[in-house]
Write a protein that holds these residues in place. Structure first.
Motif, PDB file in Angstrom:
ATOM      1  N   ASN A  88      16.064 -31.688   0.296  1.00 26.08           N
ATOM      2  CA  ASN A  88      16.387 -32.578   1.402  1.00 26.08           C
ATOM      3  C   ASN A  88      17.713 -32.143   2.008  1.00 26.08           C
ATOM      4  OD1 ASN A  88      16.382 -34.622   3.205  1.00 26.08           O
ATOM      5  ND2 ASN A  88      15.996 -36.238   1.713  1.00 26.08           N
ATOM      6  N   LYS A  89      17.648 -31.318   3.045  1.00 25.56           N
ATOM      7  CA  LYS A  89      18.865 -30.761   3.627  1.00 25.56           C
ATOM      8  C   LYS A  89      19.546 -31.794   4.513  1.00 25.56           C
ATOM      9  CE  LYS A  89      20.284 -26.919   4.910  1.00 25.56           C
ATOM     10  NZ  LYS A  89      21.490 -26.104   4.804  1.00 25.56           N
ATOM     11  N   VAL A  90      20.854 -31.728   4.548  1.00 20.88           N
ATOM     12  CA  VAL A  90      21.623 -32.675   5.354  1.00 20.88           C
ATOM     13  C   VAL A  90      21.402 -32.504   6.854  1.00 20.88           C
ATOM     14  CG1 VAL A  90      23.479 -33.178   3.751  1.00 20.88           C
ATOM     15  CG2 VAL A  90      23.579 -31.091   5.113  1.00 20.88           C
ATOM     16  N   THR A  91      20.925 -31.329   7.264  1.00 20.20           N
ATOM     17  CA  THR A  91      20.855 -31.074   8.699  1.00 20.20           C
ATOM     18  C   THR A  91      19.491 -31.414   9.307  1.00 20.20           C
ATOM     19  OG1 THR A  91      20.303 -28.803   8.231  1.00 20.20           O
ATOM     20  CG2 THR A  91      22.616 -29.290   8.665  1.00 20.20           C
ATOM     21  N   GLU A  92      18.767 -32.298   8.645  1.00 20.02           N
ATOM     22  CA  GLU A  92      17.431 -32.624   9.142  1.00 20.02           C
ATOM     23  C   GLU A  92      17.348 -34.036   9.716  1.00 20.02           C
ATOM     24  OE1 GLU A  92      14.413 -30.889   8.961  1.00 20.02           O
ATOM     25  OE2 GLU A  92      15.354 -29.059   8.258  1.00 20.02           O
ATOM     26  N   GLY A  93      18.376 -34.862   9.493  1.00 21.25           N
ATOM     27  CA  GLY A  93      18.272 -36.259   9.937  1.00 21.25           C
ATOM     28  C   GLY A  93      17.380 -37.040   9.005  1.00 21.25           C
ATOM     29  N   SER A  94      16.900 -38.191   9.446  1.00 22.71           N
ATOM     30  CA  SER A  94      16.085 -39.019   8.555  1.00 22.71           C
ATOM     31  C   SER A  94      14.728 -38.376   8.327  1.00 22.71           C
ATOM     32  CB  SER A  94      15.932 -40.430   9.111  1.00 22.71           C
ATOM     33  OG  SER A  94      15.505 -40.368  10.440  1.00 22.71           O
ATOM     34  N   THR A  95      14.246 -38.547   7.101  1.00 23.61           N
ATOM     35  CA  THR A  95      13.041 -37.818   6.698  1.00 23.61           C
ATOM     36  C   THR A  95      12.021 -38.760   6.071  1.00 23.61           C
ATOM     37  OG1 THR A  95      14.021 -37.396   4.541  1.00 23.61           O
ATOM     38  CG2 THR A  95      14.290 -35.674   6.207  1.00 23.61           C
ATOM     39  N   VAL A  96      10.793 -38.273   5.969  1.00 26.91           N
ATOM     40  CA  VAL A  96       9.748 -38.953   5.216  1.00 26.91           C
ATOM     41  C   VAL A  96       9.399 -38.037   4.055  1.00 26.91           C
ATOM     42  CG1 VAL A  96       7.385 -39.824   5.295  1.00 26.91           C
ATOM     43  CG2 VAL A  96       8.848 -40.025   7.310  1.00 26.91           C
ATOM     44  N   SER A  97       9.229 -38.604   2.868  1.00 27.43           N
ATOM     45  CA  SER A  97       8.908 -37.728   1.746  1.00 27.43           C
ATOM     46  C   SER A  97       7.704 -38.233   0.966  1.00 27.43           C
ATOM     47  CB  SER A  97      10.118 -37.598   0.812  1.00 27.43           C
ATOM     48  OG  SER A  97      10.273 -38.795   0.089  1.00 27.43           O
ATOM     49  N   VAL A  98       7.026 -37.328   0.304  1.00 19.80           N
ATOM     50  CA  VAL A  98       5.949 -37.691  -0.625  1.00 19.80           C
ATOM     51  C   VAL A  98       6.144 -36.905  -1.911  1.00 19.80           C
ATOM     52  CG1 VAL A  98       4.213 -38.221   1.160  1.00 19.80           C
ATOM     53  CG2 VAL A  98       4.385 -35.896   0.247  1.00 19.80           C
ATOM     54  N   ASN A  99       5.608 -37.449  -2.991  1.00 22.37           N
ATOM     55  CA  ASN A  99       5.585 -36.712  -4.245  1.00 22.37           C
ATOM     56  C   ASN A  99       4.232 -36.039  -4.387  1.00 22.37           C
ATOM     57  OD1 ASN A  99       8.163 -37.541  -5.050  1.00 22.37           O
ATOM     58  ND2 ASN A  99       7.321 -39.516  -5.693  1.00 22.37           N
ATOM     59  N   TYR A 100       4.217 -34.936  -5.088  1.00 22.92           N
ATOM     60  CA  TYR A 100       2.941 -34.277  -5.355  1.00 22.92           C
ATOM     61  C   TYR A 100       3.037 -33.590  -6.707  1.00 22.92           C
ATOM     62  CZ  TYR A 100       5.160 -29.867  -4.128  1.00 22.92           C
ATOM     63  OH  TYR A 100       5.989 -28.779  -4.095  1.00 22.92           O
ATOM     64  N   ILE A 152       5.913 -33.047 -11.294  1.00 23.04           N
ATOM     65  CA  ILE A 152       5.932 -33.839 -10.067  1.00 23.04           C
ATOM     66  C   ILE A 152       7.087 -33.370  -9.198  1.00 23.04           C
ATOM     67  CG2 ILE A 152       6.294 -36.149  -9.100  1.00 23.04           C
ATOM     68  CD1 ILE A 152       4.690 -37.282 -11.326  1.00 23.04           C
ATOM     69  N   GLU A 153       6.773 -33.015  -7.966  1.00 21.38           N
ATOM     70  CA  GLU A 153       7.805 -32.539  -7.053  1.00 21.38           C
ATOM     71  C   GLU A 153       7.782 -33.358  -5.765  1.00 21.38           C
ATOM     72  OE1 GLU A 153       8.318 -28.328  -6.895  1.00 21.38           O
ATOM     73  OE2 GLU A 153       7.125 -28.003  -8.708  1.00 21.38           O
ATOM     74  N   THR A 154       8.773 -33.128  -4.931  1.00 21.21           N
ATOM     75  CA  THR A 154       8.900 -33.896  -3.689  1.00 21.21           C
ATOM     76  C   THR A 154       8.868 -32.951  -2.494  1.00 21.21           C
ATOM     77  OG1 THR A 154      10.298 -35.460  -4.854  1.00 21.21           O
ATOM     78  CG2 THR A 154      10.359 -35.565  -2.456  1.00 21.21           C
ATOM     79  N   MET A 155       8.215 -33.346  -1.425  1.00 24.91           N
ATOM     80  CA  MET A 155       8.346 -32.585  -0.181  1.00 24.91           C
ATOM     81  C   MET A 155       8.733 -33.532   0.947  1.00 24.91           C
ATOM     82  SD  MET A 155       4.430 -31.552   0.870  1.00 24.91           S
ATOM     83  CE  MET A 155       4.086 -30.453  -0.487  1.00 24.91           C
TER      84      MET A 155
END
Lengths: 287, 287
Positions: free
Chosen positions: B163-175, B183-186
């Protein structure tokens, strides 16, 4: 099947522009069109004139048995200014400022048309150098590196900040991230870059330059020569950068998070093209 | 300045192929060449014939005041087979097998000429669908996504595993990573992809499919519709993949680390093109 000149020119234009910086043997066209070499040479002369007059690129022909034709993307100053101007308009767009004074640029890196135009610009800047590979740091720089490498017809080497299992044996260096002051690691797979390569380093954003300094150190481990460093955007008011010889398309300054404002101005890329021309003109006068 | 037909054709070919899937108003050429619309239309007819006969693409013209011309990269079956064949030769090269049965593919992803040809192939496969963006997962998929998006003339959205700081607000899921069972996050930045987009998902390698399943879940969070999934290479002997509707250029099997050997065969991409043509032929017969 017989081809008319008009048909040959359509094919040849498409073929040359989709194989930039690649020597196409004249015999390829001679055989394809079952046409005399003299007609093909005349076709190429027409093509060359249009490419040069329209600021698309140069067409080099080499004579002899192994002779052929090479298209080199070299955009005119007008096209270069247009690309920088369009990029500036996009960068100035509102709401680009993120917490911490970072600029959101993922839309820019994910705009393949803009990247392709910028690729042509950077290929015009460094196209006369011998370059074996374009090197960048994951993740943001990859799109730019691809665009430049496509026009130079050289491979891309992507340096990573994690050590993935699918890279084989790697070489790594530590560097101090200029913004966070933390020590981080960057790695490059050994087989991705040949020892002694001449490389062009590209990246999206240059702040304190810690990451690019790391790249330069890593290149030393590969006995690679850094022919140039080019970034899309540099932060202007940074002092004591560990390297000074680089080009940028745009400069940002006066980043004001509170008012969501920042200044954008041209980087030194257009000057760089100008300076290169003067050098090459004075060199050709000597002969 | 007066342009001859031969000169006009060189310019138009370069302009159309460097603006794929973009409507160029006929008036652009009319004004540039100060030439009657009828001559420009005749130029386009010549260009269209060469593009179609040579398996480069189609040229669509639309009539009326806002009329214009659109170049769509659609390579012939012969060119498609050639690209798959060349890719197979490269993938078969020795010493590609890494510990754990992984394939080294960074040289392939870093080969802009091959990527560009593969981009044309995938654009040919999915070019008749409405696609708003090409989506991929960092890091390896980015070069492929760029190449495909360039030909489709749509933006790229890069999903990250950090989760890079230069992306703004994000949506994430685990897989669940299929290979490591961890279990990882994208994450994907909210502003990188518009809600309700139609997306084409591309990636370099498909093993158990955990990562692409994650992408599909993440797309649901964006109310995006996955129009297709296409990968360069799939591992053949994987059962119970969480999705079955995808295309691949190549399949690998019998990976034998001890003997440094593996089998490579064609994926279903050529069949997919064939099937699409049958569907489109039977549809056009109905009218």
């Amino acid at each position: 099947m017989k081809f008319k000149r008009s048909e040959r020119l359509v094919f040849m234009t498409q073929h040359l522009t989709s194989h930039p910086n690649e020597l196409i043997p004249l015999t390829y066209f001679v055989n394809k069109f079952t046409q005399a070499k003299s007609s093909i040479s005349e076709d190429i002369r027409i093509l060359k004139d249009v490419f040069e007059n329209e600021g698309i690129g140069t067409v080099q022909t080499t004579a002899g048995a192994g002779g052929g034709v090479t298209f080199q993307p070299r955009i005119s100053d007008a096209r270069a200014r247009e690309t920088v101007g369009r990029f500036m308009e996009i960068l100035k767009m509102k709401d680009r400022l993120l917490p911490g004074g970072y600029l959101y640029m993922s839309d820019i890196m994910g705009n393949p048309h803009l990247m392709s135009d910028i690729g042509e610009l950077i290929a015009t800047m460094y196209g006369d150098e011998t370059i074996d590979a374009v090197v960048t740091v994951a993740t943001k720089g990859i799109s730019l590196a691809n665009a430049v490498a496509r026009k130079l017809n050289v491979p891309v080497a992507v340096i990573r900040k994690d050590n993935k299992v699918t890279e084989g044996s790697t070489v790594s260096v530590n560097y101090v991230s200029g913004s966070t002051r933390k020590i981080e690691t960057m790695v490059l797979s050994k087989r991705t870059l040949k020892e002694g390569s001449k490389v062009l380093v590209v990246d999206d954003f240059l702040r304190a330059g810690g990451s690019i300094s790391g790249v330069i150190n890593l290149m030393e481990e590969f006995s690679a020569e850094v022919v140039g460093v080019s970034v899309l955007v540099e932060a202007k008011q940074v002092e004591n950068r560990r390297f000074t010889d680089y080009t940028s398309l745009l400069k940002v300054s006066e980043i004001d998070e509170f008012n969501q404002s920042f200044l954008v101005e041209e980087g030194n890329c257009l000057e760089y093209i100008e300076r290169r021309k003067e050098v090459s003109n004075s060199q050709s006068k000597e002969f």
